[in-house]
Write an enzyme that holds these catalytic residues in place. Structure first.
Site, PDB file in Angstrom:
ATOM      1  N   GLY A  13       0.804  -1.229   0.000  1.00  0.00           N
ATOM      2  CA  GLY A  13       0.000   0.000   0.000  1.00  0.00           C
ATOM      3  C   GLY A  13       0.830   1.269   0.000  1.00  0.00           C
ATOM      4  O   GLY A  13       0.300   2.351   0.248  1.00  0.00           O
ATOM      5  N   ILE A  17      -1.215   1.584  -7.102  1.00  0.00           N
ATOM      6  CA  ILE A  17      -2.610   1.147  -6.953  1.00  0.00           C
ATOM      7  C   ILE A  17      -2.957   0.928  -5.481  1.00  0.00           C
ATOM      8  O   ILE A  17      -4.053   1.287  -5.032  1.00  0.00           O
ATOM      9  CB  ILE A  17      -2.832  -0.140  -7.789  1.00  0.00           C
ATOM     10  CG1 ILE A  17      -2.751   0.199  -9.291  1.00  0.00           C
ATOM     11  CG2 ILE A  17      -4.164  -0.808  -7.439  1.00  0.00           C
ATOM     12  CD1 ILE A  17      -2.643  -1.010 -10.215  1.00  0.00           C
ATOM     13  N   GLY A  18      -2.045   0.353  -4.715  1.00  0.00           N
ATOM     14  CA  GLY A  18      -2.310   0.090  -3.288  1.00  0.00           C
ATOM     15  C   GLY A  18      -2.514   1.375  -2.506  1.00  0.00           C
ATOM     16  O   GLY A  18      -3.455   1.493  -1.698  1.00  0.00           O
ATOM     17  N   TYR A 150       6.095 -12.958 -15.417  1.00  0.00           N
ATOM     18  CA  TYR A 150       5.089 -12.080 -14.792  1.00  0.00           C
ATOM     19  C   TYR A 150       3.684 -12.549 -15.165  1.00  0.00           C
ATOM     20  O   TYR A 150       2.803 -12.693 -14.310  1.00  0.00           O
ATOM     21  CB  TYR A 150       5.329 -10.641 -15.245  1.00  0.00           C
ATOM     22  CG  TYR A 150       4.353  -9.634 -14.705  1.00  0.00           C
ATOM     23  CD1 TYR A 150       4.309  -9.334 -13.339  1.00  0.00           C
ATOM     24  CD2 TYR A 150       3.461  -8.960 -15.555  1.00  0.00           C
ATOM     25  CE1 TYR A 150       3.393  -8.399 -12.844  1.00  0.00           C
ATOM     26  CE2 TYR A 150       2.564  -8.028 -15.062  1.00  0.00           C
ATOM     27  CZ  TYR A 150       2.534  -7.751 -13.706  1.00  0.00           C
ATOM     28  OH  TYR A 150       1.628  -6.838 -13.220  1.00  0.00           O
TER      29      TYR A 150
HETATM   30  N1  LIG Z   1       0.611  -0.554 -13.035  1.00  0.00           N
HETATM   31  C1  LIG Z   1       0.120  -1.399 -13.919  1.00  0.00           C
HETATM   32  O1  LIG Z   1       0.083  -1.121 -15.121  1.00  0.00           O
HETATM   33  C2  LIG Z   1      -0.430  -2.730 -13.455  1.00  0.00           C
HETATM   34  C3  LIG Z   1      -1.163  -3.475 -14.382  1.00  0.00           C
HETATM   35  C4  LIG Z   1      -1.684  -4.696 -13.995  1.00  0.00           C
HETATM   36  C5  LIG Z   1      -1.472  -5.165 -12.725  1.00  0.00           C
HETATM   37  N2  LIG Z   1      -0.736  -4.439 -11.842  1.00  0.00           N
HETATM   38  C6  LIG Z   1      -0.540  -5.009 -10.506  1.00  0.00           C
HETATM   39  O2  LIG Z   1      -0.962  -4.067  -9.558  1.00  0.00           O
HETATM   40  C7  LIG Z   1      -0.257  -4.288  -8.319  1.00  0.00           C
HETATM   41  C8  LIG Z   1       0.317  -2.961  -7.850  1.00  0.00           C
HETATM   42  O3  LIG Z   1       1.237  -2.510  -8.820  1.00  0.00           O
HETATM   43  P1  LIG Z   1       1.604  -0.976  -9.034  1.00  0.00           P
HETATM   44  O4  LIG Z   1       1.638  -0.758 -10.489  1.00  0.00           O
HETATM   45  O5  LIG Z   1       0.793  -0.121  -8.155  1.00  0.00           O
HETATM   46  O6  LIG Z   1       3.140  -1.013  -8.570  1.00  0.00           O
HETATM   47  P2  LIG Z   1       3.981  -0.175  -7.500  1.00  0.00           P
HETATM   48  O7  LIG Z   1       3.713   1.267  -7.618  1.00  0.00           O
HETATM   49  O8  LIG Z   1       5.387  -0.663  -7.691  1.00  0.00           O
HETATM   50  O9  LIG Z   1       3.415  -0.719  -6.116  1.00  0.00           O
HETATM   51  C9  LIG Z   1       3.747  -1.999  -5.678  1.00  0.00           C
HETATM   52  C10 LIG Z   1       3.473  -2.097  -4.207  1.00  0.00           C
HETATM   53  O10 LIG Z   1       3.810  -3.438  -3.792  1.00  0.00           O
HETATM   54  C11 LIG Z   1       4.699  -3.353  -2.692  1.00  0.00           C
HETATM   55  N3  LIG Z   1       5.569  -4.536  -2.702  1.00  0.00           N
HETATM   56  C12 LIG Z   1       6.358  -5.003  -3.692  1.00  0.00           C
HETATM   57  N4  LIG Z   1       6.971  -6.116  -3.284  1.00  0.00           N
HETATM   58  C13 LIG Z   1       6.561  -6.357  -2.019  1.00  0.00           C
HETATM   59  C14 LIG Z   1       6.842  -7.353  -1.064  1.00  0.00           C
HETATM   60  N5  LIG Z   1       7.693  -8.358  -1.326  1.00  0.00           N
HETATM   61  N6  LIG Z   1       6.231  -7.271   0.143  1.00  0.00           N
HETATM   62  C15 LIG Z   1       5.362  -6.267   0.423  1.00  0.00           C
HETATM   63  N7  LIG Z   1       5.068  -5.293  -0.428  1.00  0.00           N
HETATM   64  C16 LIG Z   1       5.673  -5.341  -1.640  1.00  0.00           C
HETATM   65  C17 LIG Z   1       5.446  -2.049  -2.861  1.00  0.00           C
HETATM   66  O11 LIG Z   1       5.882  -1.620  -1.591  1.00  0.00           O
HETATM   67  P3  LIG Z   1       7.413  -1.336  -1.177  1.00  0.00           P
HETATM   68  O12 LIG Z   1       8.191  -1.104  -2.447  1.00  0.00           O
HETATM   69  O13 LIG Z   1       7.299  -0.119  -0.313  1.00  0.00           O
HETATM   70  O14 LIG Z   1       7.819  -2.557  -0.432  1.00  0.00           O
HETATM   71  C18 LIG Z   1       4.327  -1.158  -3.378  1.00  0.00           C
HETATM   72  O15 LIG Z   1       3.554  -0.685  -2.297  1.00  0.00           O
HETATM   73  C19 LIG Z   1       0.785  -5.347  -8.621  1.00  0.00           C
HETATM   74  O16 LIG Z   1       0.312  -6.611  -8.201  1.00  0.00           O
HETATM   75  C20 LIG Z   1       0.897  -5.315 -10.142  1.00  0.00           C
HETATM   76  O17 LIG Z   1       1.316  -6.553 -10.673  1.00  0.00           O
HETATM   77  C21 LIG Z   1      -0.210  -3.234 -12.177  1.00  0.00           C
END
Ligand SMILES: NC(=O)c1ccc[n+]([C@@H]2O[C@H](COP(=O)([O-])OP(=O)(O)OC[C@H]3O[C@@H](n4cnc5c(N)ncnc54)[C@H](OP(=O)(O)O)[C@@H]3O)[C@@H](O)[C@H]2O)c1
Length: 247
Positions: A13, A17-18, A150
């Site tokens: 979070g 997205i989180g 992925y």
């Molecule tokens: N953005 C897109 O286009 C997109 C599209 C489809 C799906 N998604 C999915 O949406 C979700 C969120 O992605 P996002 O794009 O918002 O990416 P983001 O901005 O990189 O956010 C990822 C979040 O996950 C946390 N995280 C990563 N590894 C972790 C771990 N081992 N333990 C706990 N927390 C962890 C990060 O926290 P810290 O770095 O602070 O640990 C961060 O809060 C993911 O599952 C991604 O696959 C994203």
């Protein structure tokens, strides 16, 4: 949408997205717990949200002993969970010839093992009538070059979510999947070069990247009573990416 005094836990979070989803749930009156791998990112998120309804827990979702810490930290207040948003995820993009064992393990450990064992640990704390949302992706359906591992993690998640929906239905717990298309987040900007972002935006019917708040609102809908007859399903929030890109 009204989530007054509902308890919501969001893995990952701190950004993207989180973080956007934490903001929307807080606006809707919920108590929200967010996780991330380090206290600095969590403090930054807490400063940005600036609400006494937000609590943070350092927990690496890929690490089972960290998940026990998460369970204890959540459970110590005697709380029951109304919404569990499994969102923490990472992506490493490269052609199959270049994928390393470390890339493979990191993505499966975070995206699949993390979602699965977080759910397993927190099942005893889910309230009757609660809602679990898995974060998948349009890549679970598409077959984009360079995304083999992925995409495989997201395909695996979809199957786990469908089975969880069937296993938990007896306790009136709904389990659904949100599958974003390309969304403008720090995570996307880290792994996708500028020209590829333009390509991704152009591959949606709406000709743009999504905003994290648009995914957050989809999560709130799936978590709400308005979705009371929806379980085991995948909701695409992708600006028409799947239909347009595969046309
Ligand atoms: N953005 C897109 O286009 C997109 C599209 C489809 C799906 N998604 C999915 O949406 C979700 C969120 O992605 P996002 O794009 O918002 O990416 P983001 O901005 O990189 O956010 C990822 C979040 O996950 C946390 N995280 C990563 N590894 C972790 C771990 N081992 N333990 C706990 N927390 C962890 C990060 O926290 P810290 O770095 O602070 O640990 C961060 O809060 C993911 O599952 C991604 O696959 C994203």
């Amino acid at each position: 949408m009204n989530f007054t005094n509902k308890n919501v836990l969001i893995t990952g979070g701190t950004t993207g997205i989180g973080l956007a989803t934490a903001k929307e749930f807080i606006k809707a009156g919920a108590n929200v717990w967010i996780t991330g791998r380090n206290s600095e990112n969590l403090e930054n998120a807490a400063t940005e949200i600036n609400s006494s309804k937000l609590k943070t827990i350092v927990s690496d979702t890929s690490n089972l002993s960290n998940l026990s810490v998460l369970e204890q930290a959540f459970a110590e207040g005697g709380n029951k969970l109304d919404v569990l948003f499994l969102n923490a995820g990472i992506a490493v993009f490269s052609p199959i010839e270049e994928v390393t064992e470390a890339d493979f393990d990191a993505q499966f450990n975070t995206n699949v093992k993390g979602h699965f064992f977080t759910l397993q640990k927190l099942i005893p704390h889910l309230a009757e009538g609660s809602s679990v949302i898995f974060t998948s992706s349009t890549v679970a359906t598409a077959a984009n070059l360079g995304t083999s591992i992925y995409s495989a993690t997201k395909g695996a998640l979809n199957k786990i979510a469908q089975i969880a929906a069937n296993e938990l239905a007896g306790r009136k717990i709904r389990v659904n999947i949100v599958s974003p298309g390309p969304v403008s987040t720090p995570g996307l900007h880290k792994v996708v070069p500028e020209e590829a972002k333009e390509y991704l935006a152009g591959a949606t019917a709406m000709q743009r990247l999504g905003d994290p708040a648009e995914i957050a609102k989809t999560v709130l809908f799936l978590s709400s009573d308005d979705a009371s007859f929806i379980t085991g399903t995948e909701l695409l929030a992708d600006g028409g990416y799947i239909n347009f890109a595969l046309k």
